[in-house]
Scaffold this motif. Structure first.
Motif, PDB file in Angstrom:
ATOM      1  N   GLY A 149      58.261  56.145  39.742  1.00  0.00           N
ATOM      2  CA  GLY A 149      57.977  55.987  41.157  1.00  0.00           C
ATOM      3  C   GLY A 149      57.393  54.621  41.466  1.00  0.00           C
ATOM      4  N   GLN A 150      57.145  54.414  42.724  1.00  0.00           N
ATOM      5  CA  GLN A 150      56.595  53.127  43.132  1.00  0.00           C
ATOM      6  C   GLN A 150      55.203  52.957  42.563  1.00  0.00           C
ATOM      7  N   GLN A 151      54.913  51.728  42.164  1.00  0.00           N
ATOM      8  CA  GLN A 151      53.620  51.472  41.582  1.00  0.00           C
ATOM      9  C   GLN A 151      53.259  50.019  41.806  1.00  0.00           C
ATOM     10  N   VAL A 152      52.026  49.794  42.200  1.00  0.00           N
ATOM     11  CA  VAL A 152      51.528  48.442  42.317  1.00  0.00           C
ATOM     12  C   VAL A 152      50.447  48.242  41.256  1.00  0.00           C
ATOM     13  N   MET A 153      50.602  47.189  40.460  1.00  0.00           N
ATOM     14  CA  MET A 153      49.655  46.874  39.410  1.00  0.00           C
ATOM     15  C   MET A 153      48.700  45.820  39.923  1.00  0.00           C
ATOM     16  N   GLN A 154      47.426  46.046  39.714  1.00  0.00           N
ATOM     17  CA  GLN A 154      46.424  45.125  40.235  1.00  0.00           C
ATOM     18  C   GLN A 154      45.557  44.610  39.099  1.00  0.00           C
ATOM     19  N   ILE A 155      45.339  43.304  39.071  1.00  0.00           N
ATOM     20  CA  ILE A 155      44.489  42.681  38.051  1.00  0.00           C
ATOM     21  C   ILE A 155      43.628  41.590  38.679  1.00  0.00           C
ATOM     22  N   PRO A 156      42.471  41.301  38.093  1.00  0.00           N
ATOM     23  CA  PRO A 156      41.862  42.027  36.984  1.00  0.00           C
ATOM     24  C   PRO A 156      41.209  43.314  37.464  1.00  0.00           C
ATOM     25  N   GLN A 157      40.756  44.130  36.540  1.00  0.00           N
ATOM     26  CA  GLN A 157      40.084  45.365  36.927  1.00  0.00           C
ATOM     27  C   GLN A 157      38.649  45.071  37.374  1.00  0.00           C
ATOM     28  N   TYR A 158      38.027  44.100  36.706  1.00  0.00           N
ATOM     29  CA  TYR A 158      36.661  43.704  37.037  1.00  0.00           C
ATOM     30  C   TYR A 158      36.592  42.181  37.077  1.00  0.00           C
ATOM     31  N   GLN A 159      35.728  41.675  37.917  1.00  0.00           N
ATOM     32  CA  GLN A 159      35.487  40.235  37.973  1.00  0.00           C
ATOM     33  C   GLN A 159      34.016  40.012  38.319  1.00  0.00           C
ATOM     34  N   HIS A 160      33.371  39.249  37.447  1.00  0.00           N
ATOM     35  CA  HIS A 160      31.970  38.900  37.695  1.00  0.00           C
ATOM     36  C   HIS A 160      31.913  37.412  37.973  1.00  0.00           C
ATOM     37  N   VAL A 161      31.335  37.020  39.075  1.00  0.00           N
ATOM     38  CA  VAL A 161      31.262  35.609  39.418  1.00  0.00           C
ATOM     39  C   VAL A 161      29.853  35.251  39.833  1.00  0.00           C
ATOM     40  N   GLN A 162      29.583  33.964  39.735  1.00  0.00           N
ATOM     41  CA  GLN A 162      28.333  33.422  40.245  1.00  0.00           C
ATOM     42  C   GLN A 162      28.547  33.149  41.731  1.00  0.00           C
ATOM     43  N   GLU A 163      27.540  33.396  42.519  1.00  0.00           N
ATOM     44  CA  GLU A 163      27.657  33.118  43.949  1.00  0.00           C
ATOM     45  C   GLU A 163      28.106  31.679  44.152  1.00  0.00           C
ATOM     46  N   GLY A 164      29.066  31.491  45.013  1.00  0.00           N
ATOM     47  CA  GLY A 164      29.608  30.165  45.263  1.00  0.00           C
ATOM     48  C   GLY A 164      30.920  29.898  44.544  1.00  0.00           C
ATOM     49  N   GLU A 165      31.197  30.686  43.509  1.00  0.00           N
ATOM     50  CA  GLU A 165      32.474  30.537  42.800  1.00  0.00           C
ATOM     51  C   GLU A 165      33.579  31.226  43.589  1.00  0.00           C
ATOM     52  N   ASP A 166      34.805  30.842  43.278  1.00  0.00           N
ATOM     53  CA  ASP A 166      35.952  31.464  43.925  1.00  0.00           C
ATOM     54  C   ASP A 166      36.368  32.722  43.161  1.00  0.00           C
ATOM     55  N   PHE A 167      37.141  33.565  43.830  1.00  0.00           N
ATOM     56  CA  PHE A 167      37.602  34.828  43.246  1.00  0.00           C
ATOM     57  C   PHE A 167      39.027  35.097  43.716  1.00  0.00           C
ATOM     58  N   THR A 168      39.851  35.578  42.795  1.00  0.00           N
ATOM     59  CA  THR A 168      41.209  35.956  43.159  1.00  0.00           C
ATOM     60  C   THR A 168      41.583  37.269  42.487  1.00  0.00           C
ATOM     61  N   THR A 169      42.218  38.143  43.222  1.00  0.00           N
ATOM     62  CA  THR A 169      42.788  39.371  42.681  1.00  0.00           C
ATOM     63  C   THR A 169      44.278  39.388  42.994  1.00  0.00           C
ATOM     64  N   TYR A 170      45.050  39.944  42.061  1.00  0.00           N
ATOM     65  CA  TYR A 170      46.496  39.891  42.150  1.00  0.00           C
ATOM     66  C   TYR A 170      47.082  41.302  42.143  1.00  0.00           C
TER      67      TYR A 170
END
Lengths: 115, 111
Positions: B1-22
């Protein structure tokens, strides 16, 4: 403000004791959904109503039932809760129509504990 | 069936850093919606992408839909502690508006 309301916010029940969760909406949306969300997981759709038409997901256990007496209200009945049914239950609504890609509005959820 | 895969599962960043999820799919997506769920809260709609190559911005958030409509991303510039939560992508999978959620990316931001 128009919104999705769920009662109660927290529900404790005993193993095997039936429980009913309620959802109401003032958005006048024609589609209502029930999701189960366990810790650190995505919401899992149990079923939804498109107006009065009930649509059950294939893997939703028979233990879960739903009623929608009118546009505004929808109920989730768990006939014999098991320990594995402890979760957050989310109600959501959307306005279907047009191309159908409409956002869903979620209620705050009911956290169910099964003892 | 239809499925969307998302990564990463967890992301830890320092305030001010950028973040991306796919969010990725093996099949063409009709659309992508993004939701944010704060700790202890409920999913809240952020954006919807429908067109190939679409890019939308909301302040520090940038959403993209791939040219082939098989992937999407959410980028947060200069994260703040208020960005903490789990970000879900979701596709409308059925004719009556059933959302199929990715597993989500849980973002934590260290002040």
């Amino acid at each position: 403000d128009a919104m999705v309301i769920q009662n109660p916010r927290y529900q404790v029940t005993q193993f095997g004791k039936p429980v009913t969760l309620s959802c109401s909406q003032t958005l006048n949306h024609n589609v209502m959904y029930w999701y189960q969300q366990k810790s650190s997981q995505a919401p899992k759709l149990l079923f939804h109503y498109y107006d009065k038409d009930f649509n059950n997901e294939a893997d939703t256990p028979d233990n879960f039932q739903s009623r929608r007496p009118n546009t505004s209200f929808c109920f989730l009945d768990i006939r014999s809760p098991g320990l594995g049914d402890a979760a957050m239950y989310l109600c959501a609504t959307s306005r279907a129509g047009g191309r159908g890609y409409n956002e869903q509005f979620f209620g705050p959820g009911t956290r169910l504990t099964v003892l | 069936g239809q499925q969307v895969m998302q990564i990463p599962q967890y992301q830890h960043v320092q305030e001010g850093e950028d973040f991306t999820t796919y969010c990725n799919s093996s099949t063409t997506l009709s659309n992508i919606q993004w939701y944010k769920q704060r700790p202890g809260g409920h999913p809240v709609f952020l954006i919807q992408l429908v067109k190939s190559g679409e890019v939308k911005k909301q302040k520090r958030l940038t959403f993209q839909f791939g040219e082939a409509k098989k992937n999407s991303s959410l980028h947060i510039t200069a994260t703040q502690t208020t960005d903490v939560g789990t970000y879900f992508c979701a596709e409308y999978g059925g004719s009556q508006g059933n959302l199929i959620f990715g597993k989500g990316t849980k973002l934590s931001v260290k002040p």
